[in-house]
Enzyme design. Structure first.
Site, PDB file in Angstrom:
ATOM      1  N   ASP A 261      -1.345  40.761  -7.594  1.00 31.58           N
ATOM      2  CA  ASP A 261      -1.068  40.707  -9.029  1.00 31.58           C
ATOM      3  C   ASP A 261      -1.927  41.708  -9.805  1.00 31.58           C
ATOM      4  O   ASP A 261      -1.832  41.808 -11.019  1.00 31.58           O
ATOM      5  CB  ASP A 261      -1.297  39.289  -9.571  1.00 31.58           C
TER       6      ASP A 261
ATOM      7  N   ARG B 119      -2.795  48.651 -11.744  1.00 29.66           N
ATOM      8  CA  ARG B 119      -3.835  49.675 -11.510  1.00 29.66           C
ATOM      9  C   ARG B 119      -3.503  50.531 -10.303  1.00 29.66           C
ATOM     10  O   ARG B 119      -3.925  51.686 -10.218  1.00 29.66           O
ATOM     11  CB  ARG B 119      -5.200  49.008 -11.368  1.00 29.66           C
TER      12      ARG B 119
ATOM     13  N   GLU C 211      -1.430  44.846  -9.570  1.00 27.09           N
ATOM     14  CA  GLU C 211      -0.558  45.928  -9.124  1.00 27.09           C
ATOM     15  C   GLU C 211      -0.520  47.116 -10.079  1.00 27.09           C
ATOM     16  O   GLU C 211      -0.322  48.256  -9.667  1.00 27.09           O
ATOM     17  CB  GLU C 211       0.867  45.393  -8.912  1.00 27.09           C
TER      18      GLU C 211
ATOM     19  N   ASP D 208       5.876  43.910 -18.979  1.00 23.33           N
ATOM     20  CA  ASP D 208       4.771  44.557 -18.276  1.00 23.33           C
ATOM     21  C   ASP D 208       4.946  46.070 -18.216  1.00 23.33           C
ATOM     22  O   ASP D 208       4.145  46.764 -17.605  1.00 23.33           O
ATOM     23  CB  ASP D 208       4.627  43.981 -16.865  1.00 23.33           C
TER      24      ASP D 208
ATOM     25  N   LYS E 249       1.999  52.326 -18.058  1.00 26.11           N
ATOM     26  CA  LYS E 249       2.343  51.389 -16.973  1.00 26.11           C
ATOM     27  C   LYS E 249       3.809  50.988 -17.102  1.00 26.11           C
ATOM     28  O   LYS E 249       4.261  50.558 -18.160  1.00 26.11           O
ATOM     29  CB  LYS E 249       1.441  50.154 -17.047  1.00 26.11           C
TER      30      LYS E 249
ATOM     31  N   ASP F 159       7.063  41.724 -13.333  1.00 19.00           N
ATOM     32  CA  ASP F 159       5.906  41.435 -12.488  1.00 19.00           C
ATOM     33  C   ASP F 159       5.851  39.958 -12.147  1.00 19.00           C
ATOM     34  O   ASP F 159       5.516  39.125 -12.988  1.00 19.00           O
ATOM     35  CB  ASP F 159       4.619  41.852 -13.205  1.00 19.00           C
TER      36      ASP F 159
ATOM     37  N   LYS G 213       2.350  34.534  -9.907  1.00 14.89           N
ATOM     38  CA  LYS G 213       1.993  34.013 -11.216  1.00 14.89           C
ATOM     39  C   LYS G 213       2.629  32.633 -11.422  1.00 14.89           C
ATOM     40  O   LYS G 213       3.722  32.370 -10.922  1.00 14.89           O
ATOM     41  CB  LYS G 213       2.515  34.929 -12.331  1.00 14.89           C
TER      42      LYS G 213
END
Length: 469
Positions: free
Chosen positions: A317, A321, A319, A258, A235, A240, A247
């Site tokens: 959030d 995946r 995102e 992230d 990833k 993020d 968030k």
């Protein structure tokens, strides 16, 4: 930083301003006994007078007419990496520039721990910490060389995670990856136009809220004679915000990390090439930012992925995946036989297993066990969680093939089930959201990126190479 070198001289004979002597619950250990005898029992008396119990990390610096001695506690026998890391940190605090020690327990984990524990990220500070060279007595050259190459890969992964997000943009991550070309790794980078032409609609949707353009990175390490192949997906969200599912500040503060899955993949490629591992590695990273703007993707959007499946967005959030779905589908199109994916995917994995243990999900039990065993050998903590098939109901959408989230329960499992929808070959997903970023200093490093996953990948690649020999 700590530099290591070998010495043929024992701790007793070595000419060094600082000598390390280990103390266990039963008293002086190893060469400490001979050194104590040469000093007329002085070390033993110091242990008794100071009340040292030999607990792990316990230390006492002695200034003697013959030089300085650091008495260092080992505790009960455990992970040599942890002891090595604690010793490295203690040595760097002494202010000495040179020291000598012998390895404690099995040499390799101890030496690896020394290197990992001495890591620092201080390039943005005015004052850097002084270094120390530690001479290791009785260590084989191969042990030191391997540990240094592995630690180099881990350190690079940590550096990438620790870089501020205004520096490590998706394009900067791609540029860093291109540097692997100097180490014999084939690297390709796709720009936004090429990504769109491929049909990576989920990846592009996440990226569209940022002014920083996305980059898709693919890597190949092909040593002569390799008979097995391992595909890696990491990833690569370089920052993020959560998008419109924003968030809170506390949760967003560490979101430069992230992309720790991508960093682990890159670090593993660097180390694998340096070690000359006889296994073919391929890597895939969808790098972008997840931000809020008038262009950002929204709840209710329906995205078409590279695989052809459509996804209804119910949380921006979730995102990672989405980007991984396209990266996994790309890996399968490239002929992947087995895929190991690493991502800081869910807070649910941290709730379930805490900050030190990664969640392992496997679509094929045998491959999952191989990864778990590799992590054990590497000294990285993972624990299997089930891919409970009935939870797939949570991903059903009335308007698309899938939703990108379910309800609040079993979030890590549901996320892993989502990823499994995009591949037909054996997949192991490591949700490293807990151990990828340390919120405080620890035995193997400071606060920040940990490089978690690099050592597991290398141990797995070595195991697969042995199987294919």
């Amino acid at each position: 930083m700590l530099a290591l070198r070998r010495t043929e001289a024992g701790v007793l004979e070595a000419k060094a301003p600082l000598k390390v002597v280990f103390v266990g619950p039963e008293g002086l250990l190893g060469s400490g006994k001979a050194l104590d005898e040469a000093l007329g029992g002085l070390l033993g008396r110091a242990v008794r007078e100071a009340g040292l119990k030999g607990e792990a990390g316990e230390s006492l610096l002695l200034a003697l007419s013959e030089g300085h001695v650091l008495l260092f506690g080992t505790g009960q026998e455990g992970d040599g990496r942890v002891l090595g890391g604690r010793l490295a940190q203690a040595l760097l605090k002494t202010g000495f520039r040179e020291a000598v020690a012998e390895p404690y327990g099995e040499a390799y984990p101890f030496v690896e721990g020394l290197l990992l524990g001495s890591y620092r990220f201080d390039r943005y500070k005015e004052r850097e910490e002084r270094g120390l060279t530690l001479a290791l007595s009785g260590v084989e050259e191969g042990v030191l060389e391997r540990a240094q190459k592995v630690a180099q890969g881990v350190a690079w992964a940590r550096d990438l995670v620790n870089e501020p997000p205004n520096v490590l943009t998706p394009s900067a991550l791609a540029e860093a990856a291109l540097g692997l070309g100097a180490h014999g790794v084939e690297v390709g980078v796709l720009d936004e136009e090429a990504i769109r032409a491929l049909g990576m609609g989920a990846f592009l949707a996440v990226a569209q809220g940022s002014d920083q353009p996305p980059r898709f990175i693919h890597l190949r390490y092909r040593p002569a004679g390799a008979r097995v192949r391992l595909d890696l997906v990491g990833k690569g969200i370089t920052f993020d915000s959560g998008g419109y599912s924003l968030k809170p500040t506390e949760s967003m503060a560490t979101m430069k990390g992230d992309m720790a899955g991508a960093a682990a993949v890159l670090g593993a490629f660097l180390a694998a090439a340096a070690l000359g591992l006889p296994v073919e590695l391929r890597g895939y990273i969808a790098a972008c930012e997840n931000l809020v703007s008038g262009h950002a993707y929204k709840l209710g959007d329906i995205l078409k992925t590279l695989s052809g499946k459509t996804v209804e967005v119910m949380n921006t959030d979730a995102e990672g995946r989405l980007t991984l779905a396209d990266a996994l589908a790309y890996a399968q199109k490239e002929g992947a036989e087995r895929i190991l994916a690493l991502s800081t995917l869910t807070g649910a994995a941290v709730v379930a297993l805490g900050e030190e243990v990664a969640a392992l999900f496997a679509t094929e039990e045998g491959f999952g066990q191989e990864v778990q065993e590799a992590a054990r050998r590497a000294g990285e903590k993972v624990w299997p969680l089930p891919l409970e098939g009935s939870y797939r109901e949570k991903l059903k959408s009335p308007v698309a093939d899938l939703k990108n989230v379910g309800d609040r329960y079993g979030g890590a499992i549901v996320a892993a089930l989502f990823l499994a929808e995009f591949v037909k070959v054996p997949l192991v997903h490591l949700d490293i959201a807990g151990p990828a970023f340390a919120r405080k200093a620890h035995a193997l490093g400071p606060e920040g990126g940990t490089g978690f996953g690099v050592r597991t990948i290398l141990a797995l690649a070595e195991a697969l190479a042995r199987e294919g020999a």
